[in-house]
Structures are given as structure tokens and as C-alpha cells.
Design a protein around this motif. Sequence first.
Motif, PDB file in Angstrom:
ATOM      1  N   THR A 136       0.935  -1.214   0.056  1.00  0.00           N
ATOM      2  CA  THR A 136      -0.043  -0.020  -0.103  1.00  0.00           C
ATOM      3  C   THR A 136       0.974   1.115  -0.044  1.00  0.00           C
ATOM      4  OG1 THR A 136      -1.660  -1.247   1.394  1.00  0.00           O
ATOM      5  CG2 THR A 136      -1.889   1.299   1.283  1.00  0.00           C
ATOM      6  N   PRO A 137       0.483   2.076  -1.032  1.00  0.00           N
ATOM      7  CA  PRO A 137       1.554   3.373  -1.093  1.00  0.00           C
ATOM      8  C   PRO A 137       1.198   4.347   0.190  1.00  0.00           C
ATOM      9  CG  PRO A 137      -0.109   3.389  -2.593  1.00  0.00           C
ATOM     10  CD  PRO A 137      -0.144   2.084  -1.972  1.00  0.00           C
ATOM     11  N   GLY A 172       6.695   2.836   2.056  1.00  0.00           N
ATOM     12  CA  GLY A 172       5.558   1.720   1.821  1.00  0.00           C
ATOM     13  C   GLY A 172       6.025   0.422   2.454  1.00  0.00           C
TER      14      GLY A 172
END
Length: 373
Positions: free
Chosen positions: A94-95, A294
Motif C-alpha cells: 500500500t503506498p 511503503g
Amino acid sequence: MRLPHPRGPASAAVVTRLGSEPDDAAASAVPAGAGGPVCHDEDLQLTLWICYELSYRGFDDVDAAWEHAPFVTGMRRQLERRWVAGLHELVPPTPVRPDAVAQALADLVRADEGPPVAKFLQRRASEEQFREFVAQRSVYHLKEADPHSWAIPRLSGAAKAALVEIQADEYGQGRLARMHSELFRGTLRSLGLDDGYGHYVDRVPAVTLAVSNLMSLFGFHRRWLGAALGHLAAFEMTSSLPNRRYGNGLRRLGGDAAATRFYDEHVEADAVHEQIAAHDLCGTFARENPSAAGDVLFGAACALAVEGEFGRMLLTQWDEGRSSLRPAPGSAPGGRAEAPHLVSAVAERFDGREPAPAQRDRAPAGVDDLAVR
């Protein structure tokens, strides 16, 4: 500690080779696994655990020179590719903005809906189930803090200071009696369990080894430094309340101060550690290493996901009236149908004191009613 019993072709190959003199021969291709979730692959997780353990305390019957032998590093590299691929399936990356990492960690923890293991142990677990839980956890808690300490030499400045502050508490500020691993030994002994390092490895399932292997994967590789820090943060941020429940569950069963001290210590310490880990450690690291932000969140999400797999395994087995442990090596087939007792009766270790009011039948079960004593 001696080498554990193999659980498949890869672990059999490793156990066989480590029983001989070290050499420079490379590892051959690892046979394909049995399929299914990587956290529950018995052969893969045991093989990785053996390879990793060579860089911790090793095995009594294995030459230390095997640690960096081409066979071991090659085997580990092949299995780690499967391990990482499985983790990406379990937890897609997930950024996150580097300046938002601390808040993202808090949101991740808040949204986690893992299985209610702590509530079960607090309110309903039998003495045997609690002993099984403690035996399972001994695989990590007897080396507590060691996997995350690999990150110390890879950090600098404020992030390094924050990690050292956390780890110093884990190691009892240099006092043996206060080391968390030593406190856990007290819990094991109070429950009539063996406190030997690695004693229960042959009895725990793959997912228990996966909990330990995840820390080692992140800790051993500088490429996964951010993930190691995120993993630690998730542990610290989800520790205080469950440990309060564990301690009170053990008191419900008559456990004394020696039995509960490990859990009680974490209630207070981790309430402080979670702030240090989220802000001073991970927040600082992400701002100084934006490309790794991240990874921090990925490591935290992996910690929660693998813990969730472990918890579901425990509750599923217990709900079906089965032991959460594997049968002892050499026991008759089908030995898992009935819970194998870890030890003989240890009722004499529980003095039968009347439980605290909030622990009695029909009493309020809210954790706020259960003060650590």
C-alpha cells in the motif's frame, strides 16, 4: 538445541546435510511445495526456521561453519522467494506518504480485526489451552527482541536512538532478571513447561514458525529495513491490551505473580513503546528514507496478517476440541485427534485463590475492570 525432525523434502535435505561436515557445494533446486497458503506450509516454514536459526544460536549437533555455506544460503534464498511472494498475496503493498507513516500505522492497527485470542484466553481458556498458547509463543519469546535488533547497525541518528530505547527495555536495561525472555522463562516454569530454548519447535505448526520467520526475513535483509521497523511498530502498538488480557486470564486460572509478570510488564512498557515506535522510529525513518515508506506499512501489515493466521489456527483447533500442537515426533498416527498433554497435572502450581471480582462468573468482562496487580 538439536535439529528438529523434518516435515518434507526440503527440511529433510537440510537436516541431512547439516549433520555432515560443512562443504562448498551449492544447493540444488528445492522441490515444489504442497501448495496452499505459505504461512501453513510445514516444510517451507521449518526449513526456513532451521536456516535462520543458524545465525542465532545454532544447533548442538551442527558445525557453526554451515551458517554461510553455499548450500544454506542457496536454500534460504530459494525459499525466501516463495515466502515473499506469499506475503505479497496475503498483504498487497500500500503506498503511503513519508510524512503520513505514523498516522497510517495507527489507522492500520485500528482497522485490524484479528481473531479474539486474547479475549478467549482471558475468559474461557482451560489450563491446558493456556499452556499450549505459552508453548507456542516460546518459539519467539525466548529470543524476544533479537530479530529486530538486526536493524540497529543499519540506522543512524534519531531513528537509531528510538530503536535502542525500545530494545534496551526488551533486554531489561542490562539486568538479567528483567530481560523479557527471562521473564517468559518464569511463565514457562510456573506453568510446568520446559523453558529450554527451542524445546517446543517440533510440536508447533508451520504458522507459529511463520511468526518467527517473518521477523527473521525482515531482520536479515537490509533491503527490508523499513519492513522490520514497521513490523516492530505493529507489535508494540497491538501489545498492551492483549497482554493485559493474557495476564488476567492466567490469574483467573490461579497463576501467581511469577506466572503473570511477563504479561504485566508488557502492559505498561508497550504503552510507551508504541508511541516511540510509530513516531520516533518509523515516522523519522520514513521522512529520512521516503522510498522505504511503503515498506514500513508493508511490514506492519504482514505482522498483523501472520498473527491473524496464527490466532485463527489456535481458535479453530480449540473449537474443534483438538490440540493446537503437533503430535510429538514418533507418536502414533492420528495423535492430533485428542489434545496431547504437555505436562502432568500442575494443579499444585495454582493456589486456588478466589479470582478478582471482574473475573468471577457473571461479572463484567470489560478489560477496564481487570487491573494489573
